[in-house]
Design a protein around this motif. Structure first.
Motif, PDB file in Angstrom:
ATOM      1  N   LEU A   1       0.818  -1.210   0.000  1.00  0.00           N
ATOM      2  CA  LEU A   1       0.000   0.000   0.000  1.00  0.00           C
ATOM      3  C   LEU A   1       0.856   1.266   0.000  1.00  0.00           C
ATOM      4  N   LEU A   2       2.142   1.099  -0.347  1.00  0.00           N
ATOM      5  CA  LEU A   2       3.041   2.247  -0.424  1.00  0.00           C
ATOM      6  C   LEU A   2       3.415   2.517  -1.880  1.00  0.00           C
ATOM      7  N   PRO A   3       3.633   3.787  -2.242  1.00  0.00           N
ATOM      8  CA  PRO A   3       4.179   4.075  -3.570  1.00  0.00           C
ATOM      9  C   PRO A   3       5.566   3.441  -3.705  1.00  0.00           C
ATOM     10  N   SER A   4       6.001   3.230  -4.960  1.00  0.00           N
ATOM     11  CA  SER A   4       7.241   2.487  -5.185  1.00  0.00           C
ATOM     12  C   SER A   4       8.441   3.166  -4.529  1.00  0.00           C
ATOM     13  N   ASP A   5       8.431   4.497  -4.512  1.00  0.00           N
ATOM     14  CA  ASP A   5       9.574   5.231  -3.971  1.00  0.00           C
ATOM     15  C   ASP A   5       9.046   6.242  -2.954  1.00  0.00           C
ATOM     16  N   ALA A   6       8.404   5.708  -1.908  1.00  0.00           N
ATOM     17  CA  ALA A   6       7.685   6.561  -0.951  1.00  0.00           C
ATOM     18  C   ALA A   6       8.599   7.631  -0.355  1.00  0.00           C
ATOM     19  N   ARG A   7       9.862   7.275  -0.084  1.00  0.00           N
ATOM     20  CA  ARG A   7      10.765   8.238   0.557  1.00  0.00           C
ATOM     21  C   ARG A   7      10.927   9.501  -0.267  1.00  0.00           C
ATOM     22  N   SER A   8      10.832   9.352  -1.599  1.00  0.00           N
ATOM     23  CA  SER A   8      11.003  10.535  -2.450  1.00  0.00           C
ATOM     24  C   SER A   8       9.887  11.558  -2.220  1.00  0.00           C
ATOM     25  N   LEU A   9       8.796  11.151  -1.574  1.00  0.00           N
ATOM     26  CA  LEU A   9       7.728  12.107  -1.261  1.00  0.00           C
ATOM     27  C   LEU A   9       8.093  12.964  -0.049  1.00  0.00           C
ATOM     28  N   GLY A  10       9.176  12.606   0.635  1.00  0.00           N
ATOM     29  CA  GLY A  10       9.595  13.385   1.798  1.00  0.00           C
ATOM     30  C   GLY A  10       9.041  12.839   3.102  1.00  0.00           C
ATOM     31  N   VAL A  11       9.063  11.536   3.238  1.00  0.00           N
ATOM     32  CA  VAL A  11       8.521  10.914   4.453  1.00  0.00           C
ATOM     33  C   VAL A  11       9.481   9.843   4.973  1.00  0.00           C
ATOM     34  N   HIS A  12       9.297   9.481   6.244  1.00  0.00           N
ATOM     35  CA  HIS A  12       9.952   8.307   6.793  1.00  0.00           C
ATOM     36  C   HIS A  12       8.969   7.148   6.736  1.00  0.00           C
ATOM     37  N   VAL A  13       9.456   5.991   6.313  1.00  0.00           N
ATOM     38  CA  VAL A  13       8.566   4.849   6.098  1.00  0.00           C
ATOM     39  C   VAL A  13       8.634   3.875   7.275  1.00  0.00           C
ATOM     40  N   TYR A  14       7.489   3.495   7.788  1.00  0.00           N
ATOM     41  CA  TYR A  14       7.390   2.494   8.847  1.00  0.00           C
ATOM     42  C   TYR A  14       6.444   1.386   8.393  1.00  0.00           C
ATOM     43  N   HIS A  15       6.834   0.155   8.673  1.00  0.00           N
ATOM     44  CA  HIS A  15       5.908  -0.957   8.423  1.00  0.00           C
ATOM     45  C   HIS A  15       5.237  -1.390   9.720  1.00  0.00           C
ATOM     46  N   ASP A  16       5.897  -1.090  10.845  1.00  0.00           N
ATOM     47  CA  ASP A  16       5.374  -1.497  12.154  1.00  0.00           C
ATOM     48  C   ASP A  16       4.659  -0.300  12.782  1.00  0.00           C
ATOM     49  N   PHE A  17       3.353  -0.454  12.964  1.00  0.00           N
ATOM     50  CA  PHE A  17       2.544   0.659  13.463  1.00  0.00           C
ATOM     51  C   PHE A  17       3.009   1.092  14.865  1.00  0.00           C
ATOM     52  N   ASP A  18       3.337   0.126  15.715  1.00  0.00           N
ATOM     53  CA  ASP A  18       3.750   0.487  17.080  1.00  0.00           C
ATOM     54  C   ASP A  18       4.979   1.397  17.071  1.00  0.00           C
ATOM     55  N   GLU A  19       5.889   1.109  16.153  1.00  0.00           N
ATOM     56  CA  GLU A  19       7.071   1.974  16.053  1.00  0.00           C
ATOM     57  C   GLU A  19       6.717   3.315  15.428  1.00  0.00           C
ATOM     58  N   GLY A  20       5.887   3.253  14.400  1.00  0.00           N
ATOM     59  CA  GLY A  20       5.552   4.473  13.656  1.00  0.00           C
ATOM     60  C   GLY A  20       4.744   5.462  14.466  1.00  0.00           C
ATOM     61  N   ILE A  21       3.981   4.989  15.421  1.00  0.00           N
ATOM     62  CA  ILE A  21       3.096   5.882  16.179  1.00  0.00           C
ATOM     63  C   ILE A  21       3.803   6.475  17.397  1.00  0.00           C
ATOM     64  N   ARG A  22       4.939   5.905  17.741  1.00  0.00           N
ATOM     65  CA  ARG A  22       5.617   6.314  18.976  1.00  0.00           C
ATOM     66  C   ARG A  22       5.964   7.808  18.967  1.00  0.00           C
ATOM     67  N   ASP A  23       5.486   8.492  20.000  1.00  0.00           N
ATOM     68  CA  ASP A  23       5.802   9.916  20.222  1.00  0.00           C
ATOM     69  C   ASP A  23       5.314  10.863  19.125  1.00  0.00           C
ATOM     70  N   VAL A  24       4.295  10.471  18.374  1.00  0.00           N
ATOM     71  CA  VAL A  24       3.801  11.417  17.372  1.00  0.00           C
ATOM     72  C   VAL A  24       2.751  12.339  17.999  1.00  0.00           C
ATOM     73  N   ASP A  25       2.601  13.517  17.381  1.00  0.00           N
ATOM     74  CA  ASP A  25       1.634  14.512  17.858  1.00  0.00           C
ATOM     75  C   ASP A  25       0.296  14.386  17.140  1.00  0.00           C
ATOM     76  N   VAL A  26       0.379  13.900  15.890  1.00  0.00           N
ATOM     77  CA  VAL A  26      -0.830  13.815  15.072  1.00  0.00           C
ATOM     78  C   VAL A  26      -0.851  12.464  14.369  1.00  0.00           C
ATOM     79  N   ILE A  27      -2.008  11.797  14.428  1.00  0.00           N
ATOM     80  CA  ILE A  27      -2.172  10.528  13.708  1.00  0.00           C
ATOM     81  C   ILE A  27      -3.288  10.711  12.689  1.00  0.00           C
ATOM     82  N   ILE A  28      -2.952  10.507  11.425  1.00  0.00           N
ATOM     83  CA  ILE A  28      -3.971  10.616  10.376  1.00  0.00           C
ATOM     84  C   ILE A  28      -4.219   9.215   9.833  1.00  0.00           C
ATOM     85  N   MET A  29      -5.434   8.727  10.015  1.00  0.00           N
ATOM     86  CA  MET A  29      -5.784   7.404   9.512  1.00  0.00           C
ATOM     87  C   MET A  29      -6.443   7.576   8.144  1.00  0.00           C
ATOM     88  N   LEU A  30      -6.094   6.716   7.190  1.00  0.00           N
ATOM     89  CA  LEU A  30      -6.698   6.804   5.857  1.00  0.00           C
ATOM     90  C   LEU A  30      -7.739   5.718   5.679  1.00  0.00           C
TER      91      LEU A  30
END
Lengths: 432, 329
Positions: B207-236
């Protein structure tokens, strides 16, 4: 009422004939529609016509391996008459047209009709490709022996995928029975998945459905394996990835009976040109990355890719007047084939002789036809152009019925001044 | 032929001509939109919920794809600005009769429409319309294919600014189907332009674009890691079709890996907010307890959507008015 063909001398041009290793300023003599001699004419040779080619390049007429002329069936886009006339203006003397017409080129009758129309127009030698499968259905073999007898020089299934790998194998085997070249657009239909742009950073950002590089490399690898199994001679049309070009280099080292061409726009444009959603840059296979373009350029320079073609796909304006993914893919490429190839010489990608070779003896050797060289006795198909004339691409400068070019505004080197087909002047620029 | 996004959307004085994508717009324009929207939030709370900024203007909602929320909030926004609104549900009419997009456009122009608000299933449709519309007609992109949904992104930015004050220093995680999401593409551009410190995307590789990093993001596959210490969570939103396209095995596995539960939410910052562009699939993207919980700002997003769309419509119409006056002078 066959008219006797004029004897002609083309004086003082720089004759570039890569197939014979010739690049020198000299005279070229033509008699009876054939090349007679270079340099000194035979005694008593009295040409009826002399063409002064001082400061001009004289080379074999260009051969375009893959064009879609739209006739029969899509005459609102282009016709055999309109496109062969455009070819003559562009220095192209041989066109190989693809079988994806309406009806499909899968019977001798359609082949006959197309050849008749081309002969009537009289601008260009038209060599049809036959359909690999009936009606391009991907499952039933076409009557290839009959197609060959009617004048087809190769067979292809164009964009239509074969039903399965076994049909692909059988089709190659059957074609090889009659020494017919199988032309393949390497494309895995499942991986293409209705994409319209290279799967990469630009498509990611623009939200365009992507076609991965693997759609091409998987198909190239599979068909190379099938060709080895069957002993068939195959040709890959319109490579778009550096990876496929590297596979071709490997196949060449292995001595495989395989060749490849590339569409000229792939040597100039990349995915970055899709910004702004210009539908004239919607092509199939898609424009890929900078490194793909550079890899393809290298392969062309090293003769791993032996031919450059226009992949001419003329369209009416409506076909391109929709949001990018909904438009028909393809570029009208005949007018810009030679100038864009000469641009590669300007840019230092390869020397002039190699560039001309990819448009002349390269494609001729793929088709195993006695064309594309100025060898005495060969048909006098000749292109004369002025290398010092620059022009700008605009709709008025495009003589194809299809004005769909992404090169509008580009400065182009080289202007064709004369084109001869079998020793007959089919284009002569009227200068003011 | 193909203008840059900047040249297409802004005139020489940096005024909005069209609003098609966040790409090419700088921080000052985005901030101007947010500030303008701030001024419009009061309008909804008045007894008479109207201002006369666009009186006498005709705005056409040109929806080639179904939508309830976006179309309704655009309609309300235009009406609160006193514009006349035409709602055209094109998927059910013209194109099904074979009319081309360009013909539909020309017919509406003949009715002297001042603005098109366009939703279309094809990426690049809003650009196409903006490039072919009469010079005086503004185009707002209400979602095109997978490409952009810039008004949604701006209302999300508005919601974030209302809750967090500043963008600088924020960590934002966007979770789910990034590949097919025009919302995510526009959000990522807006967040980076407004200067957040980190944008994360959390999704399985399919569910990721082929070169997601080029969009200017950090990529996480593990939600528990990706959500750690974030201020805003946007669910799609997850389209059910993704199960059929061999992108995911089941809703059950998706929810267990990428569903937002109270347990996972506890890994984010204590004052984190939860957003969703709607409509929600409860039990697929998030647990009902989270959707209805104290950290959810999902319904506020809808209300702010009206103010943001008022801001953008009025800015584009304002540019038209100023340019007409300049020509007259």
């Amino acid at each position: 009422m066959k008219k006797k063909k004029k004897d002609i001398t083309i004086r003082n041009g720089r004759v570039v004939d890569p197939g014979n290793g010739i690049d020198e300023v000299t005279d070229l003599h033509i008699s009876g529609g054939k090349v007679l001699a270079l340099g000194q004419p035979p005694e008593n040779f009295q040409p009826l016509l002399e063409i002064d080619a001082t400061d001009q390049i004289v080379c074999p007429g260009l051969i375009d391996l893959n064009v879609n002329l739209r006739e029969p069936g899509n005459e609102h886009k282009a016709t055999i008459a309109s496109e062969t006339a455009c070819a003559a203006r562009s220095g192209i003397t041989t066109l190989c047209c693809t079988p994806d017409t309406l009806p499909v080129i899968d019977t001798p009758a359609v082949v006959g009709q197309i050849r008749h129309k081309a002969r009537k127009a009289g601008y260009c030698r038209l060599l049809p490709q036959g359909a690999l499968t009936k009606n391009l259905d991907g499952s039933h073999l076409s009557e290839m022996a009959a197609l060959k007898a009617a004048g087809c020089i190769a067979v292809s299934n164009c964009y239509t995928p074969l039903a399965n790998t076994l049909v692909q194998r059988r089709a190659m085997e059957y074609a090889s029975t009659f020494n017919l070249l199988t032309i393949i657009r390497p494309e895995d239909q499942y991986l293409c998945n209705n994409g319209c742009a290279h799967e990469g950073k630009v498509a990611d950002r623009l939200g365009l459905p992507g076609i991965p590089e693997a759609a091409e490399t998987v198909a190239v690898a599979r068909d190379l394996a099938l060709a080895e199994t069957t002993g068939a001679v195959i040709h890959f049309h319109a490579l778009s990835s550096a990876s496929a070009a590297r596979t071709m280099a490997w196949a060449k080292r292995e001595g495989r009976k395989v060749s490849a061409d590339v569409a000229i726009h792939q040597l100039h444009l990349t995915e970055l040109d899709l910004e702004g959603f210009d539908s004239n840059r919607h092509v199939r296979p898609p424009l890929r990355t900078d490194s793909d373009r550079d890899g393809l350029r290298k392969a062309v320079a090293e003769n791993v890719i032996q031919a450059i073609c226009s992949d001419h796909q003329p369209h009416e304006a409506d076909a391109k007047s929709s949001p990018f993914p909904d438009t028909e893919p393809g570029i009208s490429g005949l007018d810009t084939l030679l100038p864009l190839t000469l641009k590669l010489v300007e840019q230092g990608v390869m020397d002039l002789s190699s560039a001309i070779a990819r448009l002349t003896c390269g494609p001729a050797d793929i088709l195993e036809l006695p064309l594309g060289r100025l060898t005495p006795g060969y048909a006098a198909d000749i292109c004369i152009y002025d290398p010092n004339r620059q022009w700008h691409v605009s709709a008025e400068q495009i003589h194809s019925a299809g004005k769909n070019t992404p090169f509008t505004g580009w400065e182009m080197p080289g202007r064709v001044t004369h084109t001869l087909l079998k020793g007959r002047l089919v284009f002569h620029e009227e200068r003011l | 032929m193909s203008l840059s996004n900047k040249a297409l959307q802004l005139d020489d004085e940096q005024r909005l001509l069209h609003f098609l994508t966040i790409d090419g717009l700088d921080r000052s324009i985005l901030t101007e939109i947010l500030d303008t929207a701030e001024g419009f939030t009061g309008v909804s709370e008045r007894t008479i919920k109207k201002v006369p900024l666009c009186r006498g203007k005709v705005v056409a909602n040109l929806f080639f794809e179904n939508s309830t929320r976006t179309r309704t909030t655009f309609e309300l926004a235009a009406k609160r600005l006193s514009a006349d609104v035409l709602n055209l549900n094109i998927s059910a009419s013209a194109t099904s009769k074979g009319e081309t997009l360009l013909d539909t456009l020309r017919n509406l122009e003949a009715m002297h429409v001042d603005m098109f608000i366009v939703r279309h299933a094809t990426s690049g449709a809003a650009h196409f319309i903006a490039q072919h519309a009469d010079p005086g007609v503004g185009v707002i992109n209400a979602g095109d294919g997978r490409h952009a949904h810039p008004t949604q992104a701006m209302l999300d930015m508005f919601t974030i600014r209302r809750h967090k004050g500043e963008f600088v220093g924020l960590r934002v995680a966007i979770v789910g189907d990034i590949l097919h999401s025009r919302v995510a593409r526009s959000q990522i551009l807006a967040l980076n332009t407004l200067g957040v410190s980190e944008v994360r995307v959390v999704a399985p590789q399919t569910l990721l674009p082929s070169d997601a990093r080029s969009l200017g993001v950090h990529v996480y596959h593990d939600f528990d890691e990706g959500i750690r210490d974030v201020d805003v969570i946007i669910m799609l939103r997850l389209q059910k079709e993704r199960m059929r396209g061999a992108m995911l095995p089941s809703e059950h596995e998706y929810f267990s890996l990428y569903g937002l539960t109270e347990r996972r939410l506890a890994l984010a910052k204590p004052d984190a907010i939860v957003m969703h562009p709607g409509p929600i699939n409860r039990g697929v993207e998030m647990d009902s307890k989270v959707a209805d919980g104290s950290k959810s700002v999902i319904l506020q997003q809808v209300s702010y959507g009206i103010a943001i769309r008022m801001a953008i419509i009025s800015m584009v119409i304002g540019t038209q008015n100023q340019r007409t006056q300049e020509v007259a002078v």
